[in-house]
Design a protein around this motif. Structure first.
Motif, mmCIF file in Angstrom:
data_model
loop_
_atom_site.group_PDB
_atom_site.id
_atom_site.type_symbol
_atom_site.label_atom_id
_atom_site.label_comp_id
_atom_site.label_asym_id
_atom_site.label_seq_id
_atom_site.Cartn_x
_atom_site.Cartn_y
_atom_site.Cartn_z
ATOM 1 N N ILE A 157 0.865 -1.180 0.000
ATOM 2 C CA ILE A 157 0.000 0.000 0.000
ATOM 3 C C ILE A 157 0.903 1.231 0.000
ATOM 4 O O ILE A 157 1.625 1.481 0.973
ATOM 5 N N PRO A 158 0.901 1.997 -1.083
ATOM 6 C CA PRO A 158 1.784 3.175 -1.160
ATOM 7 C C PRO A 158 1.321 4.276 -0.212
ATOM 8 O O PRO A 158 0.148 4.382 0.145
ATOM 9 N N ILE A 159 2.251 5.138 0.166
ATOM 10 C CA ILE A 159 1.942 6.274 1.009
ATOM 11 C C ILE A 159 1.227 7.344 0.183
ATOM 12 O O ILE A 159 1.314 7.368 -1.052
ATOM 13 N N HIS A 160 0.486 8.217 0.868
ATOM 14 C CA HIS A 160 -0.200 9.317 0.198
ATOM 15 C C HIS A 160 0.789 10.069 -0.701
ATOM 16 O O HIS A 160 1.902 10.388 -0.271
ATOM 17 N N PRO A 161 0.416 10.349 -1.959
ATOM 18 C CA PRO A 161 1.368 10.974 -2.894
ATOM 19 C C PRO A 161 2.024 12.246 -2.365
ATOM 20 O O PRO A 161 3.203 12.493 -2.629
ATOM 21 N N ARG A 162 1.297 13.048 -1.606
ATOM 22 C CA ARG A 162 1.869 14.309 -1.116
ATOM 23 C C ARG A 162 2.797 14.099 0.073
ATOM 24 O O ARG A 162 3.457 15.034 0.518
ATOM 25 N N ARG A 163 2.851 12.885 0.590
ATOM 26 C CA ARG A 163 3.779 12.585 1.674
ATOM 27 C C ARG A 163 4.950 11.737 1.201
ATOM 28 O O ARG A 163 5.800 11.355 1.992
ATOM 29 N N ASP A 182 -3.690 7.612 -7.162
ATOM 30 C CA ASP A 182 -3.244 9.005 -7.121
ATOM 31 C C ASP A 182 -3.894 9.710 -5.937
ATOM 32 O O ASP A 182 -4.600 9.087 -5.141
ATOM 33 N N GLU A 183 -3.674 10.997 -5.838
ATOM 34 C CA GLU A 183 -4.134 11.743 -4.670
ATOM 35 C C GLU A 183 -5.646 11.662 -4.483
ATOM 36 O O GLU A 183 -6.143 11.720 -3.361
ATOM 37 N N SER A 184 -6.380 11.516 -5.579
ATOM 38 C CA SER A 184 -7.842 11.463 -5.488
ATOM 39 C C SER A 184 -8.340 10.188 -4.817
ATOM 40 O O SER A 184 -9.528 10.084 -4.490
ATOM 41 N N ASP A 185 -7.459 9.206 -4.594
ATOM 42 C CA ASP A 185 -7.852 7.945 -3.967
ATOM 43 C C ASP A 185 -7.569 7.936 -2.466
ATOM 44 O O ASP A 185 -7.793 6.915 -1.799
ATOM 45 N N TYR A 186 -7.081 9.051 -1.946
ATOM 46 C CA TYR A 186 -6.772 9.168 -0.523
ATOM 47 C C TYR A 186 -7.618 10.278 0.097
ATOM 48 O O TYR A 186 -8.060 11.204 -0.593
ATOM 49 N N MET A 187 -7.789 10.201 1.413
ATOM 50 C CA MET A 187 -8.427 11.286 2.134
ATOM 51 C C MET A 187 -7.505 12.506 2.114
ATOM 52 O O MET A 187 -6.301 12.404 1.887
#
Length: 379
Positions: free
Chosen positions: A303-309, A335-340
């Motif tokens: 599970i990758p980390i949030h793109p902005r982190r 991508d970022e749209s798949d994370y809170m």
């Protein structure tokens, strides 16, 4: 000649007016941003790593999660305030009872993981990827618990794989914090305290157990000392840095610049040997062995980390050799749209749905993944 001079003067005055208006607007925007950030509790000089930490007047502790007599941190089945969509079985997991009668023809999957596997931020929680996989003809056993790590995953695999006899044992490996030395598993000593301040890790940096109040005071002290840490982390000269960190907006600018500097000089191509790799590898090998003993297929999903982190050191590429060793399944479509939205870095419903489809496809293909494409795209 006089008319030309007058016209030029008008243009210069107009330009000066526009520049002044722009500066005033920018200043007003910065002042508004500063006021808004302070209003929601942000402080100059500090961007907290765990920004959901709150300073509270009176610490409140609940018993939604607890550690049992075997040292397993899990959900408390006797907790009375679980929402209606959360069912905790008698073993302390967000799963149907393990000893219930099962359809003979349905394949069984044992899921191991942390808060992602638990289903955090799915709305409702039954829209999590484990639940969605379970709606596609599989019996799913969800042993995911927030805050846990591969050390507990291995213990649970060795305990429950012989009892549940799954067809698949799936390790949901979160790259954000699963590369970690084994956390303590001490009977009746909570791994975390659930409080109105945050999920407080119950052990200090020396491994000493702390009560909820001691843990709160410990992290509050770290919170207050973070300004000094920030001063050493940023690339500006001291006078400018000190001036900027007197404001919240300036603090965030300094941290952003620091991150750019670190990334500009980081070498993400060379995977450094992590001191915890051997310990994490040992845990994964225990899970793989427990799977093989009951004839189950071992599958590791990253599970990758949030793109902005993401930074070089927590990227997929950085750990590629480790993931190849375990033939890990790595998504390349999130991508970022798949994370809170940050600071919550879990999947939203889109991320849970896409990840469930990813798991189902991997199970259907039935062969080891080809990770070359994932590693070649710079993830």
């Amino acid at each position: 000649m006089g008319e030309a001079t007058t016209e030029r003067q008008k243009q210069n005055n107009k330009l000066l007016f526009n520049v002044a208006l722009l500066l005033v607007s920018a200043m007003g925007t910065l002042l508004f941003a500063e006021a808004a950030l302070r209003l929601i509790g942000k402080r100059p000089g500090y961007v907290p790593r765990y920004s959901r930490f709150r300073v509270v007047e009176r610490l409140e502790v609940d018993s939604s999660f607890c550690t049992d007599g075997e040292g397993v941190f899990k959900a408390n089945p006797d907790y009375k305030k679980w929402s209606d969509d959360i069912y905790i079985n008698s073993d302390g997991f967000r799963s149907a009872e393990f000893d219930r009668p099962l359809p003979a023809q349905q394949p069984k999957i044992l899921f191991l993981g942390d808060s992602f596997t638990w289903g955090s931020s799915a709305r409702p929680i039954t829209k999590s990827f484990v639940d969605l996989v379970g709606q596609q003809g599989f019996v799913t056993f969800n042993l995911g618990i927030p805050g846990t790590d591969p050390h507990q995953y291995a213990y649970l695999a060795e305990k429950y794989a012989p009892l549940l006899k799954p067809d698949i044992v799936a390790v949901m490996f979160y790259i954000g914090n699963d590369f970690i030395a084994p956390r303590p598993m001490m009977p009746f000593k909570n791994l975390y305290h659930v409080t109105n301040a945050k999920f407080l890790y119950a052990f200090d940096d020396d491994g000493n157990y702390m009560t909820p109040q001691q843990a709160y005071e410990y992290y509050l002290a770290k919170n207050n000392a973070a300004t000094d840490s920030l001063q050493n982390a940023v690339p500006f000269k001291s006078a400018l840095r000190n001036a900027l960190t007197k404001t919240v907006v300036g603090t965030y600018l300094v941290v952003a610049a620091s991150k750019i500097k670190r990334e500009a000089f980081a070498d993400s191509e060379n995977e450094a040997a992590s001191p915890v790799y051997d310990r994490v590898r040992e845990s994964l090998l225990r899970i793989k062995s427990a799977s093989e003993k009951v004839g189950a297929r071992f599958m590791m999903f990253v599970i990758p980390i949030h793109p902005r982190r993401q930074q070089p050191a927590n990227s997929i590429r950085y750990h590629q050799n480790f993931f190849r060793e375990f033939e890990a399944y790595i998504p390349d479509f999130l991508d970022e749209s798949d994370y809170m939205k940050l600071p919550n870095s879990h999947f939203n419903n889109s991320g849970h749905r896409k990840y469930a489809n990813f798991i189902l496809k991997a199970i259907e293909e039935g062969s080891a993944p080809d990770t070359k494409a994932v590693f070649s795209n710079g993830s």
